[in-house]
Structure formats: C-alpha cells, structure tokens
Design a protein around this motif. Sequence first.
Motif, PDB file in Angstrom:
ATOM      1  N   PHE A  22       0.833  -1.206   0.000  1.00 50.72           N
ATOM      2  CA  PHE A  22       0.000   0.000   0.000  1.00 50.72           C
ATOM      3  C   PHE A  22       0.871   1.261   0.000  1.00 50.72           C
ATOM      4  CE2 PHE A  22      -3.696  -2.493   1.897  1.00 50.72           C
ATOM      5  CZ  PHE A  22      -4.513  -2.296   0.809  1.00 50.72           C
ATOM      6  N   ASP A  23       1.904   1.261   0.863  1.00 51.08           N
ATOM      7  CA  ASP A  23       2.798   2.423   0.960  1.00 51.08           C
ATOM      8  C   ASP A  23       3.492   2.700  -0.371  1.00 51.08           C
ATOM      9  OD1 ASP A  23       2.579   3.585   3.446  1.00 51.08           O
ATOM     10  OD2 ASP A  23       4.041   2.261   4.405  1.00 51.08           O
ATOM     11  N   THR A  24       3.950   1.629  -1.011  1.00 49.90           N
ATOM     12  CA  THR A  24       4.653   1.782  -2.286  1.00 49.90           C
ATOM     13  C   THR A  24       3.704   2.328  -3.350  1.00 49.90           C
ATOM     14  OG1 THR A  24       6.034  -0.101  -1.646  1.00 49.90           O
ATOM     15  CG2 THR A  24       6.160   0.589  -3.950  1.00 49.90           C
ATOM     16  N   ALA A  25       2.487   1.786  -3.409  1.00 51.38           N
ATOM     17  CA  ALA A  25       1.482   2.277  -4.366  1.00 51.38           C
ATOM     18  C   ALA A  25       1.212   3.765  -4.125  1.00 51.38           C
ATOM     19  CB  ALA A  25       0.191   1.472  -4.233  1.00 51.38           C
ATOM     20  N   ALA A  26       1.127   4.157  -2.835  1.00 48.97           N
ATOM     21  CA  ALA A  26       0.864   5.562  -2.500  1.00 48.97           C
ATOM     22  C   ALA A  26       1.994   6.459  -3.002  1.00 48.97           C
ATOM     23  CB  ALA A  26       0.689   5.714  -0.984  1.00 48.97           C
ATOM     24  N   GLN A  27       3.241   6.016  -2.795  1.00 50.10           N
ATOM     25  CA  GLN A  27       4.395   6.814  -3.221  1.00 50.10           C
ATOM     26  C   GLN A  27       4.479   6.946  -4.738  1.00 50.10           C
ATOM     27  OE1 GLN A  27       6.296   8.639  -1.268  1.00 50.10           O
ATOM     28  NE2 GLN A  27       5.093   7.902   0.448  1.00 50.10           N
ATOM     29  N   ILE A  28       4.194   5.842  -5.438  1.00 51.52           N
ATOM     30  CA  ILE A  28       4.236   5.860  -6.907  1.00 51.52           C
ATOM     31  C   ILE A  28       3.148   6.804  -7.435  1.00 51.52           C
ATOM     32  CG2 ILE A  28       4.026   4.435  -9.013  1.00 51.52           C
ATOM     33  CD1 ILE A  28       6.580   3.925  -7.228  1.00 51.52           C
ATOM     34  N   VAL A  91      13.107   0.699   0.435  1.00 55.61           N
ATOM     35  CA  VAL A  91      13.736  -0.265  -0.477  1.00 55.61           C
ATOM     36  C   VAL A  91      12.803  -0.594  -1.645  1.00 55.61           C
ATOM     37  CG1 VAL A  91      14.766  -2.563  -0.656  1.00 55.61           C
ATOM     38  CG2 VAL A  91      15.063  -1.237   1.439  1.00 55.61           C
ATOM     39  N   THR A  92      11.513  -0.825  -1.353  1.00 53.34           N
ATOM     40  CA  THR A  92      10.591  -1.196  -2.434  1.00 53.34           C
ATOM     41  C   THR A  92      10.382  -0.037  -3.415  1.00 53.34           C
ATOM     42  OG1 THR A  92       8.685  -0.637  -1.059  1.00 53.34           O
ATOM     43  CG2 THR A  92       9.360  -2.942  -1.090  1.00 53.34           C
ATOM     44  N   CYS A  97      11.499   2.353  -8.714  1.00 52.67           N
ATOM     45  CA  CYS A  97      12.118   3.459  -9.462  1.00 52.67           C
ATOM     46  C   CYS A  97      13.181   2.947 -10.433  1.00 52.67           C
ATOM     47  CB  CYS A  97      12.759   4.463  -8.504  1.00 52.67           C
ATOM     48  SG  CYS A  97      11.552   5.433  -7.598  1.00 52.67           S
ATOM     49  N   VAL A  98      13.933   1.949 -10.012  1.00 54.88           N
ATOM     50  CA  VAL A  98      15.014   1.440 -10.852  1.00 54.88           C
ATOM     51  C   VAL A  98      14.462   0.554 -11.981  1.00 54.88           C
ATOM     52  CG1 VAL A  98      17.043  -0.075 -10.888  1.00 54.88           C
ATOM     53  CG2 VAL A  98      16.781   1.630  -9.080  1.00 54.88           C
ATOM     54  N   THR A  99      13.500  -0.339 -11.646  1.00 55.85           N
ATOM     55  CA  THR A  99      13.017  -1.269 -12.669  1.00 55.85           C
ATOM     56  C   THR A  99      12.037  -0.627 -13.650  1.00 55.85           C
ATOM     57  OG1 THR A  99      11.367  -2.059 -11.109  1.00 55.85           O
ATOM     58  CG2 THR A  99      13.357  -3.380 -11.314  1.00 55.85           C
ATOM     59  N   TRP A 100      11.134   0.217 -13.143  1.00 58.31           N
ATOM     60  CA  TRP A 100      10.099   0.779 -14.023  1.00 58.31           C
ATOM     61  C   TRP A 100      10.389   2.183 -14.514  1.00 58.31           C
ATOM     62  CZ3 TRP A 100       5.318  -1.172 -10.813  1.00 58.31           C
ATOM     63  CH2 TRP A 100       5.184  -2.547 -11.054  1.00 58.31           C
ATOM     64  N   LEU A 101      10.986   3.003 -13.640  1.00 55.56           N
ATOM     65  CA  LEU A 101      11.210   4.404 -14.022  1.00 55.56           C
ATOM     66  C   LEU A 101      12.636   4.628 -14.522  1.00 55.56           C
ATOM     67  CD1 LEU A 101       9.303   6.135 -11.066  1.00 55.56           C
ATOM     68  CD2 LEU A 101       8.397   5.390 -13.257  1.00 55.56           C
ATOM     69  N   HIS A 102      13.403   3.525 -14.595  1.00 56.40           N
ATOM     70  CA  HIS A 102      14.769   3.557 -15.135  1.00 56.40           C
ATOM     71  C   HIS A 102      15.662   4.600 -14.463  1.00 56.40           C
ATOM     72  CE1 HIS A 102      13.139   0.816 -18.009  1.00 56.40           C
ATOM     73  NE2 HIS A 102      12.229   1.698 -18.360  1.00 56.40           N
ATOM     74  N   SER A 113      20.111  -0.053   1.319  1.00 56.25           N
ATOM     75  CA  SER A 113      19.003  -1.014   1.241  1.00 56.25           C
ATOM     76  C   SER A 113      19.345  -2.292   2.001  1.00 56.25           C
ATOM     77  CB  SER A 113      18.714  -1.364  -0.214  1.00 56.25           C
ATOM     78  OG  SER A 113      18.372  -0.191  -0.919  1.00 56.25           O
ATOM     79  N   LEU A 114      20.598  -2.749   1.866  1.00 57.16           N
ATOM     80  CA  LEU A 114      21.018  -3.960   2.571  1.00 57.16           C
ATOM     81  C   LEU A 114      20.985  -3.748   4.088  1.00 57.16           C
ATOM     82  CD1 LEU A 114      23.967  -5.217   0.314  1.00 57.16           C
ATOM     83  CD2 LEU A 114      21.666  -6.193   0.515  1.00 57.16           C
ATOM     84  N   LEU A 115      21.368  -2.542   4.540  1.00 61.62           N
ATOM     85  CA  LEU A 115      21.324  -2.228   5.977  1.00 61.62           C
ATOM     86  C   LEU A 115      19.884  -2.277   6.484  1.00 61.62           C
ATOM     87  CD1 LEU A 115      23.862   0.752   6.353  1.00 61.62           C
ATOM     88  CD2 LEU A 115      24.170  -1.597   7.122  1.00 61.62           C
ATOM     89  N   ILE A 116      18.939  -1.708   5.699  1.00 65.37           N
ATOM     90  CA  ILE A 116      17.528  -1.696   6.094  1.00 65.37           C
ATOM     91  C   ILE A 116      17.007  -3.130   6.198  1.00 65.37           C
ATOM     92  CG2 ILE A 116      15.174  -1.032   5.417  1.00 65.37           C
ATOM     93  CD1 ILE A 116      16.446   1.457   4.040  1.00 65.37           C
ATOM     94  N   VAL A 117      17.256  -3.930   5.151  1.00 59.53           N
ATOM     95  CA  VAL A 117      16.774  -5.324   5.148  1.00 59.53           C
ATOM     96  C   VAL A 117      17.424  -6.108   6.293  1.00 59.53           C
ATOM     97  CG1 VAL A 117      16.719  -7.478   3.823  1.00 59.53           C
ATOM     98  CG2 VAL A 117      16.227  -5.306   2.682  1.00 59.53           C
ATOM     99  N   GLY A 118      18.734  -5.895   6.503  1.00 67.67           N
ATOM    100  CA  GLY A 118      19.444  -6.568   7.597  1.00 67.67           C
ATOM    101  C   GLY A 118      18.847  -6.210   8.952  1.00 67.67           C
ATOM    102  N   GLY A 119      18.555  -4.922   9.146  1.00 65.32           N
ATOM    103  CA  GLY A 119      17.951  -4.462  10.402  1.00 65.32           C
ATOM    104  C   GLY A 119      16.596  -5.100  10.638  1.00 65.32           C
ATOM    105  N   ILE A 120      15.775  -5.223   9.579  1.00 71.36           N
ATOM    106  CA  ILE A 120      14.433  -5.802   9.717  1.00 71.36           C
ATOM    107  C   ILE A 120      14.530  -7.299  10.050  1.00 71.36           C
ATOM    108  CG2 ILE A 120      12.288  -6.334   8.483  1.00 71.36           C
ATOM    109  CD1 ILE A 120      12.720  -3.582   7.039  1.00 71.36           C
TER     110      ILE A 120
END
Lengths: 136, 117
Positions: A22-28, A91-92, A97-102, A113-120
């Motif tokens: 939901f958060d990602t959809a809102a940001q996009i 991260v999402t 942004c990288v895959t769709w918005l190039h 991103s790795l730090l965020i995922v590692g922390g979670i």
Amino acid sequence: MSAGQASMRPFYLIGFLLLVAFDTAAQIGFKFAATNTSPATFSPEWIFSVICEKWSYLSLAGYLGAFITWMTLLKTAPIGPAFAASHLEVVTVLIVCVTWLHEKLTLPQIIGSLLIVGGIILFAVAEAEIEEPAHV
Amino acid sequence: MSAAATLMWFLTLVFDTFGQLALKAAAGAEGDGLEHWKSMVKDKWIYLGVSAYVIEFFVWLAFLSMVPLSQGVLVGSVNILSVIIGGRIFFKEALTPKRIVASILVAAGVALVGWAS
C-alpha cells in the motif's frame, strides 16, 4: 516465547507485506500525480488539477489501505520496531524506481538497502526472544 | 541547514513521533476487525494521531522547500530512533541489544539511501 506469540508470525508477515504494498502504491501515485500537476503553486487551479489527476487516487487509496493495515498491526505489534520495519518501503520504492522508471541505482543506495533489510531481519530474530508486556 | 530549516526539522520530528505514539495508544482498543474500529473511533487518541499527521504533512512540505529531498530523508531517519525511545517510555516495549542494533541498522540504511539519492 508463548504459543500466542508464535501464532502472530504469519499475521505480522502478511500485515507488513500488505503495508509495504500500500505504501509503495501511495508513493508511486504521489510521484506521478506530482509530475503531472507540476509546478505545485498551491493556487486554486493547481488544487483543481490535483483533484482531476487520476494518479492522485492511487495515492489516496494507498494511504487509506496503509492506514487500515497499520492500525490493525499496531493492536499487537510494538510501535518502535514496527515503525522501523515499515521503512522497508524505502527499499521497495527504490526497486520500483530502478526497474520501471529507469532511475540509476548507486552503490550507497544498494548498501543502504542492505542495511535496512538486515535491520528488519534482526528485528524478526529479536521478536523470538522478547515477552511483550500484556496489552491494556 | 538554516535556523528556519532546523526548526522545521525539529517540528517534523516532534509531530511524527507524537503521531506514531498516539496511533499506538489508539490501536490498543478492544475488539477485532470492525469492532476494533468501533472502539477506536470513540477514543481521542486516533484523532490526535491523525491530526499530528495532517500538521506534519504541511511542516514536511515547508521543510522540503528549504532543503533538498535527499537531506530531508537523511535527517528524517532520526525519527526511527525517537519512536523506539518513545515506545520504551510510554508502552514499556523491551529494548534488547538486538533491537537497538536493528534500529541503528535501519536508521543508517534510510540515511544512506537518502544521502545517496
């Protein structure tokens, strides 16, 4: 760890995945709505163009869905770790942004991103050994 | 950062932290599903939490008009630590070494992505 807490795991996992979606959809939606109605002058014409912009509604639906999911998660989830874990959104959004918005991905962004995922992941590991105080 | 931008940053920190803690207070209401929402809407905390968010939205816009977005995200990562501390103080949430390290990792990650973007 009590049996009650063990059974919370799928609830937290599904809840957080839904929240991040939901958060990602809102940001996009926010990004496209902002681009299509730029510049933000806060004039009546600008406000009208935001209301007429279809991406505004993806953003609105995303925020609403995220709010409902968030309040349901917070009934049992501790606020500190839950709020930190909700930053998986960073991260999402980056992935979208990288895959769709190039947009270009830089090394510090990858490390961040790795730090965020590692922390979670560490939060999830920590959950297993914590007895939260009973909820009032 | 200018004095005005620092003040705006401090205000986003205060409203964000207060908003999250207020929503946590509201979410403790009885019931599941629809019953949960029925008890939450009778409680002042959900309104205080949502109001804090509406105010924060405008303060955030003002802040971003003074600093670049990357710098905004960078200093915004401090909120993670303030909400962890608030959860400890107001909801007696356990602050184990693993949780402390995890919070620092996430905050550092958000700061790094912000700084690099």
